[in-house]
Motif scaffolding. Sequence first.
Motif, PDB file in Angstrom:
ATOM      1  N   LEU A  46      -9.294  -8.071   4.172  1.00  0.00           N
ATOM      2  CA  LEU A  46     -10.412  -7.744   3.293  1.00  0.00           C
ATOM      3  C   LEU A  46     -10.358  -8.530   1.978  1.00  0.00           C
ATOM      4  O   LEU A  46     -11.383  -9.027   1.512  1.00  0.00           O
ATOM      5  CB  LEU A  46     -10.463  -6.243   3.011  1.00  0.00           C
ATOM      6  CG  LEU A  46     -11.702  -5.783   2.248  1.00  0.00           C
ATOM      7  CD1 LEU A  46     -12.959  -5.918   3.113  1.00  0.00           C
ATOM      8  CD2 LEU A  46     -11.557  -4.346   1.755  1.00  0.00           C
ATOM      9  N   LEU A  47      -9.192  -8.641   1.378  1.00  0.00           N
ATOM     10  CA  LEU A  47      -9.051  -9.337   0.094  1.00  0.00           C
ATOM     11  C   LEU A  47      -8.195 -10.595   0.240  1.00  0.00           C
ATOM     12  O   LEU A  47      -7.555 -11.036  -0.722  1.00  0.00           O
ATOM     13  CB  LEU A  47      -8.433  -8.403  -0.956  1.00  0.00           C
ATOM     14  CG  LEU A  47      -9.195  -7.115  -1.264  1.00  0.00           C
ATOM     15  CD1 LEU A  47      -8.471  -6.293  -2.318  1.00  0.00           C
ATOM     16  CD2 LEU A  47     -10.631  -7.392  -1.698  1.00  0.00           C
ATOM     17  N   ARG A  48      -8.209 -11.184   1.410  1.00  0.00           N
ATOM     18  CA  ARG A  48      -7.382 -12.369   1.636  1.00  0.00           C
ATOM     19  C   ARG A  48      -7.746 -13.509   0.674  1.00  0.00           C
ATOM     20  O   ARG A  48      -6.862 -14.257   0.219  1.00  0.00           O
ATOM     21  CB  ARG A  48      -7.526 -12.849   3.083  1.00  0.00           C
ATOM     22  CG  ARG A  48      -6.540 -13.963   3.457  1.00  0.00           C
ATOM     23  CD  ARG A  48      -6.829 -14.522   4.841  1.00  0.00           C
ATOM     24  NE  ARG A  48      -6.622 -13.557   5.896  1.00  0.00           N
ATOM     25  CZ  ARG A  48      -5.454 -13.345   6.517  1.00  0.00           C
ATOM     26  NH1 ARG A  48      -4.381 -14.021   6.139  1.00  0.00           N
ATOM     27  NH2 ARG A  48      -5.363 -12.456   7.496  1.00  0.00           N
ATOM     28  N   ARG A 102      -5.726 -13.335  -2.215  1.00  0.00           N
ATOM     29  CA  ARG A 102      -4.301 -13.250  -1.899  1.00  0.00           C
ATOM     30  C   ARG A 102      -3.767 -11.840  -2.144  1.00  0.00           C
ATOM     31  O   ARG A 102      -2.614 -11.650  -2.571  1.00  0.00           O
ATOM     32  CB  ARG A 102      -3.487 -14.279  -2.689  1.00  0.00           C
ATOM     33  CG  ARG A 102      -3.847 -15.734  -2.401  1.00  0.00           C
ATOM     34  CD  ARG A 102      -2.934 -16.683  -3.147  1.00  0.00           C
ATOM     35  NE  ARG A 102      -1.557 -16.614  -2.647  1.00  0.00           N
ATOM     36  CZ  ARG A 102      -1.061 -17.365  -1.663  1.00  0.00           C
ATOM     37  NH1 ARG A 102      -1.861 -18.246  -1.054  1.00  0.00           N
ATOM     38  NH2 ARG A 102       0.191 -17.253  -1.301  1.00  0.00           N
ATOM     39  N   LEU A 103      -4.576 -10.823  -1.839  1.00  0.00           N
ATOM     40  CA  LEU A 103      -4.188  -9.426  -2.009  1.00  0.00           C
ATOM     41  C   LEU A 103      -4.267  -8.691  -0.678  1.00  0.00           C
ATOM     42  O   LEU A 103      -5.072  -9.031   0.201  1.00  0.00           O
ATOM     43  CB  LEU A 103      -5.095  -8.727  -3.020  1.00  0.00           C
ATOM     44  CG  LEU A 103      -5.053  -9.237  -4.464  1.00  0.00           C
ATOM     45  CD1 LEU A 103      -6.091  -8.497  -5.309  1.00  0.00           C
ATOM     46  CD2 LEU A 103      -3.655  -9.071  -5.057  1.00  0.00           C
ATOM     47  N   THR A 104      -3.430  -7.672  -0.537  1.00  0.00           N
ATOM     48  CA  THR A 104      -3.469  -6.784   0.622  1.00  0.00           C
ATOM     49  C   THR A 104      -3.784  -5.371   0.155  1.00  0.00           C
ATOM     50  O   THR A 104      -3.651  -5.047  -1.034  1.00  0.00           O
ATOM     51  CB  THR A 104      -2.129  -6.788   1.366  1.00  0.00           C
ATOM     52  OG1 THR A 104      -1.105  -6.270   0.494  1.00  0.00           O
ATOM     53  CG2 THR A 104      -1.750  -8.187   1.824  1.00  0.00           C
ATOM     54  N   LEU A 105      -4.173  -4.518   1.078  1.00  0.00           N
ATOM     55  CA  LEU A 105      -4.488  -3.115   0.766  1.00  0.00           C
ATOM     56  C   LEU A 105      -3.339  -2.198   1.160  1.00  0.00           C
ATOM     57  O   LEU A 105      -2.577  -2.486   2.089  1.00  0.00           O
ATOM     58  CB  LEU A 105      -5.749  -2.666   1.510  1.00  0.00           C
ATOM     59  CG  LEU A 105      -7.025  -3.469   1.324  1.00  0.00           C
ATOM     60  CD1 LEU A 105      -8.179  -2.752   2.020  1.00  0.00           C
ATOM     61  CD2 LEU A 105      -7.337  -3.679  -0.146  1.00  0.00           C
ATOM     62  N   THR A 114      -3.347  -2.296  -4.230  1.00  0.00           N
ATOM     63  CA  THR A 114      -3.295  -3.657  -3.700  1.00  0.00           C
ATOM     64  C   THR A 114      -1.903  -4.239  -3.927  1.00  0.00           C
ATOM     65  O   THR A 114      -1.199  -3.866  -4.874  1.00  0.00           O
ATOM     66  CB  THR A 114      -4.336  -4.570  -4.364  1.00  0.00           C
ATOM     67  OG1 THR A 114      -4.104  -4.606  -5.777  1.00  0.00           O
ATOM     68  CG2 THR A 114      -5.748  -4.091  -4.068  1.00  0.00           C
ATOM     69  N   GLY A 115      -1.524  -5.145  -3.022  1.00  0.00           N
ATOM     70  CA  GLY A 115      -0.241  -5.825  -3.122  1.00  0.00           C
ATOM     71  C   GLY A 115      -0.426  -7.303  -2.868  1.00  0.00           C
ATOM     72  O   GLY A 115      -1.520  -7.762  -2.506  1.00  0.00           O
ATOM     73  N   ALA A 116       0.654  -8.065  -3.063  1.00  0.00           N
ATOM     74  CA  ALA A 116       0.609  -9.520  -2.867  1.00  0.00           C
ATOM     75  C   ALA A 116       1.753  -9.933  -1.954  1.00  0.00           C
ATOM     76  O   ALA A 116       2.915  -9.633  -2.247  1.00  0.00           O
ATOM     77  CB  ALA A 116       0.707 -10.238  -4.204  1.00  0.00           C
ATOM     78  N   ASP A 117       1.427 -10.598  -0.853  1.00  0.00           N
ATOM     79  CA  ASP A 117       2.430 -11.083   0.092  1.00  0.00           C
ATOM     80  C   ASP A 117       2.841 -12.505  -0.245  1.00  0.00           C
ATOM     81  O   ASP A 117       2.087 -13.268  -0.871  1.00  0.00           O
ATOM     82  CB  ASP A 117       1.885 -11.062   1.526  1.00  0.00           C
ATOM     83  CG  ASP A 117       1.715  -9.652   2.076  1.00  0.00           C
ATOM     84  OD1 ASP A 117       2.249  -8.717   1.447  1.00  0.00           O
ATOM     85  OD2 ASP A 117       1.068  -9.505   3.117  1.00  0.00           O
ATOM     86  N   GLU A 139       2.989  -7.424   4.444  1.00  0.00           N
ATOM     87  CA  GLU A 139       4.446  -7.395   4.485  1.00  0.00           C
ATOM     88  C   GLU A 139       5.014  -6.070   3.989  1.00  0.00           C
ATOM     89  O   GLU A 139       6.174  -5.751   4.266  1.00  0.00           O
ATOM     90  CB  GLU A 139       4.986  -8.555   3.638  1.00  0.00           C
ATOM     91  CG  GLU A 139       4.593  -9.929   4.188  1.00  0.00           C
ATOM     92  CD  GLU A 139       4.868 -11.057   3.206  1.00  0.00           C
ATOM     93  OE1 GLU A 139       5.502 -10.799   2.159  1.00  0.00           O
ATOM     94  OE2 GLU A 139       4.451 -12.200   3.483  1.00  0.00           O
ATOM     95  N   TYR A 140       4.253  -5.296   3.249  1.00  0.00           N
ATOM     96  CA  TYR A 140       4.711  -4.001   2.755  1.00  0.00           C
ATOM     97  C   TYR A 140       3.487  -3.174   2.391  1.00  0.00           C
ATOM     98  O   TYR A 140       2.349  -3.667   2.411  1.00  0.00           O
ATOM     99  CB  TYR A 140       5.638  -4.157   1.547  1.00  0.00           C
ATOM    100  CG  TYR A 140       4.962  -4.667   0.295  1.00  0.00           C
ATOM    101  CD1 TYR A 140       4.627  -3.800  -0.742  1.00  0.00           C
ATOM    102  CD2 TYR A 140       4.652  -6.021   0.148  1.00  0.00           C
ATOM    103  CE1 TYR A 140       4.003  -4.266  -1.888  1.00  0.00           C
ATOM    104  CE2 TYR A 140       4.026  -6.493  -0.999  1.00  0.00           C
ATOM    105  CZ  TYR A 140       3.703  -5.615  -2.012  1.00  0.00           C
ATOM    106  OH  TYR A 140       3.085  -6.072  -3.145  1.00  0.00           O
ATOM    107  N   ASP A 141       3.711  -1.910   2.081  1.00  0.00           N
ATOM    108  CA  ASP A 141       2.619  -1.012   1.714  1.00  0.00           C
ATOM    109  C   ASP A 141       2.705  -0.712   0.217  1.00  0.00           C
ATOM    110  O   ASP A 141       3.575   0.051  -0.219  1.00  0.00           O
ATOM    111  CB  ASP A 141       2.709   0.287   2.515  1.00  0.00           C
ATOM    112  CG  ASP A 141       1.596   1.269   2.176  1.00  0.00           C
ATOM    113  OD1 ASP A 141       0.761   0.959   1.313  1.00  0.00           O
ATOM    114  OD2 ASP A 141       1.574   2.359   2.791  1.00  0.00           O
ATOM    115  N   PRO A 142       1.832  -1.295  -0.601  1.00  0.00           N
ATOM    116  CA  PRO A 142       1.912  -1.068  -2.050  1.00  0.00           C
ATOM    117  C   PRO A 142       1.662   0.381  -2.460  1.00  0.00           C
ATOM    118  O   PRO A 142       2.095   0.798  -3.544  1.00  0.00           O
ATOM    119  CB  PRO A 142       0.846  -2.003  -2.617  1.00  0.00           C
ATOM    120  CG  PRO A 142      -0.107  -2.247  -1.488  1.00  0.00           C
ATOM    121  CD  PRO A 142       0.730  -2.214  -0.252  1.00  0.00           C
TER     122      PRO A 142
END
Length: 591
Positions: free
Chosen positions: A415-417, A420-423, A431-434, A443-446
């Motif tokens: 969704l936020l690729r 460079r962010l993940t949910l 949000t997190g950053a891989d 890679e992980y769950d923020p």
Amino acid sequence: MRPVLPLVFLSALLWAPSPILAQGSVAGPDSGMTSQTKDEPGAPAHPRGDRTPGKAPDEPGRVAGPSAAGEGGRVDADCEHPGGGADGAAAAGEGAARGDPRADRARCRKLTDADIATAPIVEVRRVTHHRAVIAGRPMDYTATAGTLTLRDDGGKPTASMFYVAYTAGDPRRPVTFFYNGGPGSSTLWLHMGSLGPMRVRTDSPASTHNAPFDLSDNNESLLDKSDLVFLDAIGAGFSRPLGDTKLAAFWGTDPDIDAFARGIERYLTINARWNAPKFIFGESYGTTRSAGLSYRLQQDGVQLNGVVLLSSILNYGRRDPGFDQELINYMPSYAAAGAYHNRLATPPTDLPAFLREVRDWARGPYALALAKGQDLGDAERRSIAAQMSAYTGLSPAFILENDLRVTPGRFRKELLRDQRLTLGRYDDRFTGADVDAAGETPEYDPSDTGISGAFVAAFHDYLARDLDYQTDLSYRPTYYSAGLSWDFRHRAPSDRGPGATNEADVALDLSAAMRENPHLLLYSLNGIYDLATPFFGTEYDLGHMQLGPALRGNVRFAYYPSGHMVYLNPEALKAMKADLARYYDEASPPR
């Protein structure tokens, strides 16, 4: 493996005076906690922080004592002279090398059973008195941290279940039993974040700041409506198997239900609460437990007033490969995430109405398209992808590349690729950053890493400073053991034949409990930003309990602008408490 000790050494251990015992070390598997004394009834209430427990603040559970000399911090006068101790003498008799004091002390200080931290068989109760401010009003209450000894049908002790109870002194008040899920999770998340008298503040949906963390009175506590008992599953927290009973005996859907039934019934017995209104409150896999437990308790004569399900998963069979229902269940949650992160071409002006529209589309055109499988035509496939893109913010090309079946992990990554962010999984507001922005899944769950440190640290601090609870056991926030897998097989009420089990479809148990007790009220609480247990899946499971018209009104739903742990959003917690207050008034009216 511990070597067999010579008889002369055992005799010395039994009869020689030992400074270790004088310093308060554990004397056996049943005595590690039994020396704790409770405050006398009527002791004055005290606010947080004015107790001074006898253990080091940076290592909860360890008994503080004088500075220890020698190796490992252990002082034993019998081991301090050359060749000292019965074990040293025995070693000399066996031709062991002499003249090395360090080696002699090491032989003398071999571990014994008394050195190993174990859960107590004798039940522990550590009582303290407190005052909280709830709904703006002061309230005195008693906190009891302790253990419940579970026994099998033959009376053999099989497990020690840790709990913390908050009571207001009236045995006829409602009592609510809380637990998280996992499976393999302790209950510190509900205990320290939701409806207890104290709550840790986080920076959600941002990652929480470093220590010191903020633990203070919970104005939204449910203690003004019910006594509260927080239970840890066997293997998690301080709960442990006893004796020769192995953890595998509890590591499955049905044995876990059995353990909690025995724990709850034991609490009711030793506290004379059988005639109190009774509720169970589970989160995540705790809702799986609650649904099965509702029927088991009913069979044991524990008639529940209410069952509260927070972020539910009631049917694990729907997650098996080859079934599309779980993808349908996620569609409204994807839409809520797309709206929250401003990824929709046409942002909704009325989010509840928008999510109702997405539900209708998901159970209608989308479900029909998936049901056609490989026979779905190209034109219809492109049409479904275009509409799914409008609802979620994903590109039509990505949806088509995934054959219209976007799993939660891929959605969280995609969704936020471009940023460079993940949910987050538990809460997609986070949000997190891989490292690898091109990866397939996060890679992980923020939403996990962003709060865990605050919860764990606050619990240990609270346990030491406020509850004054001492043990040499390590507290396990979650516990998973290599080589031990959870057994999801479940025997539902309708499964009568030998070996008749399903993949933990416990909605059938809840349905049976509600039909046998038509006064039982069910309340389903849901976070719309939860990508672990989607709210549409909960609606599906509870909508397939096959209840008659007279009972359908006993099922209630509530929705909040938060994730799996609804209480991380303070405004959502406030609304949830108000909803629960009305629910408790209805389910346990004054008599």
